[in-house]
Design a protein around this motif. Structure first.
Motif, PDB file in Angstrom:
ATOM      1  N   THR A   1       6.946  21.372  -4.933  1.00 58.90           N
ATOM      2  CA  THR A   1       6.742  22.466  -5.890  1.00 58.90           C
ATOM      3  C   THR A   1       5.956  23.641  -5.320  1.00 58.90           C
ATOM      4  O   THR A   1       5.871  24.690  -5.956  1.00 58.90           O
ATOM      5  CB  THR A   1       5.992  21.967  -7.144  1.00 58.90           C
ATOM      6  OG1 THR A   1       4.672  21.563  -6.772  1.00 58.90           O
ATOM      7  CG2 THR A   1       6.722  20.821  -7.809  1.00 58.90           C
ATOM      8  N   GLY A   2       5.335  23.448  -4.162  1.00 63.64           N
ATOM      9  CA  GLY A   2       4.556  24.518  -3.562  1.00 63.64           C
ATOM     10  C   GLY A   2       3.083  24.496  -3.910  1.00 63.64           C
ATOM     11  O   GLY A   2       2.311  25.302  -3.405  1.00 63.64           O
ATOM     12  N   LYS A   3       2.681  23.575  -4.803  1.00 66.19           N
ATOM     13  CA  LYS A   3       1.259  23.483  -5.140  1.00 66.19           C
ATOM     14  C   LYS A   3       0.926  22.060  -5.575  1.00 66.19           C
ATOM     15  O   LYS A   3       1.776  21.357  -6.126  1.00 66.19           O
ATOM     16  CB  LYS A   3       0.887  24.472  -6.247  1.00 66.19           C
ATOM     17  CG  LYS A   3       1.622  24.259  -7.550  1.00 66.19           C
ATOM     18  CD  LYS A   3       1.235  25.308  -8.575  1.00 66.19           C
ATOM     19  CE  LYS A   3       2.023  25.077  -9.861  1.00 66.19           C
ATOM     20  NZ  LYS A   3       1.657  25.990 -10.901  1.00 66.19           N
ATOM     21  N   PRO A   4      -0.315  21.628  -5.314  1.00 66.45           N
ATOM     22  CA  PRO A   4      -0.721  20.307  -5.797  1.00 66.45           C
ATOM     23  C   PRO A   4      -0.948  20.382  -7.305  1.00 66.45           C
ATOM     24  O   PRO A   4      -1.712  21.197  -7.778  1.00 66.45           O
ATOM     25  CB  PRO A   4      -2.026  20.031  -5.041  1.00 66.45           C
ATOM     26  CG  PRO A   4      -2.549  21.373  -4.676  1.00 66.45           C
ATOM     27  CD  PRO A   4      -1.361  22.289  -4.548  1.00 66.45           C
ATOM     28  N   LEU A   5      -0.268  19.542  -8.058  1.00 65.77           N
ATOM     29  CA  LEU A   5      -0.318  19.624  -9.517  1.00 65.77           C
ATOM     30  C   LEU A   5      -1.290  18.635 -10.146  1.00 65.77           C
ATOM     31  O   LEU A   5      -1.768  18.856 -11.248  1.00 65.77           O
ATOM     32  CB  LEU A   5       1.082  19.372 -10.109  1.00 65.77           C
ATOM     33  CG  LEU A   5       2.198  20.312  -9.652  1.00 65.77           C
ATOM     34  CD1 LEU A   5       3.521  19.888 -10.257  1.00 65.77           C
ATOM     35  CD2 LEU A   5       1.868  21.741 -10.015  1.00 65.77           C
ATOM     36  N   VAL A   6      -1.575  17.547  -9.455  1.00 62.32           N
ATOM     37  CA  VAL A   6      -2.355  16.458 -10.041  1.00 62.32           C
ATOM     38  C   VAL A   6      -3.846  16.684  -9.819  1.00 62.32           C
ATOM     39  O   VAL A   6      -4.290  16.909  -8.700  1.00 62.32           O
ATOM     40  CB  VAL A   6      -1.916  15.100  -9.459  1.00 62.32           C
ATOM     41  CG1 VAL A   6      -2.763  13.966 -10.005  1.00 62.32           C
ATOM     42  CG2 VAL A   6      -0.449  14.852  -9.761  1.00 62.32           C
ATOM     43  N   VAL A   7      -4.596  16.626 -10.914  1.00 60.37           N
ATOM     44  CA  VAL A   7      -6.050  16.767 -10.867  1.00 60.37           C
ATOM     45  C   VAL A   7      -6.697  15.409 -10.622  1.00 60.37           C
ATOM     46  O   VAL A   7      -7.694  15.302  -9.930  1.00 60.37           O
ATOM     47  CB  VAL A   7      -6.577  17.370 -12.188  1.00 60.37           C
ATOM     48  CG1 VAL A   7      -8.089  17.426 -12.207  1.00 60.37           C
ATOM     49  CG2 VAL A   7      -5.981  18.727 -12.426  1.00 60.37           C
TER      50      VAL A   7
END
Length: 132
Positions: A116-122
């Motif tokens: 996706t181009g970015k880390p989504l999971v916190v």
């Protein structure tokens, strides 16, 4: 007059704090893998060991849930692979479980960043963790 001024001051402070709290409030959402993840791990005995976990992914933006869901099979396969490569001692210890959770978190975020181009999971949470 003093009471009126005090009341106005209190209302202003309360209004300011509510406004500040709204700005600081972030919308987190959770994605749970269904069904639970069940796999074997490397056992120290002749019989196979298994681990059964429920995993919840915490994302900062609820809009990211669709991206996480789209990549569910990829993320599930990565978690299964990580669990399958663990030793019995690591699976059964609290510190080992935390290491596994951290490794799953890092791998899931790296995979999502590639896709996706970015880390989504916190955060990644094990809400159920059973082993034999």
């Amino acid at each position: 007059m003093k009471k009126f001024a005090s009341a106005c001051m209190i209302l202003l402070l309360v209004a300011f704090n509510v406004h500040s709290a709204d700005e600081a409030l972030e919308e987190y959402a959770y994605y749970g893998f269904e069904p639970e993840i069940v796999t074997n791990y490397i056992a120290n005995r002749k019989k196979l060991g298994f681990v059964r976990i429920s995993v919840e992914l915490m994302v900062k933006n609820p809009d990211d849930l669709m991206s996480v869901e789209r990549h569910d099979p990829l993320l599930r396969a990565a978690i299964v692979e990580i669990l399958g490569n663990q030793t019995e001692d690591k699976v059964k210890s609290l510190s080992g479980r935390e290491e596994i959770r951290r490794e799953c978190y890092e791998v899931v975020n790296r995979l999502l960043e590639n896709e996706t181009g970015k880390p989504l999971v916190v955060n990644l949470l094990f809400t159920k963790y059973l082993y034999d």
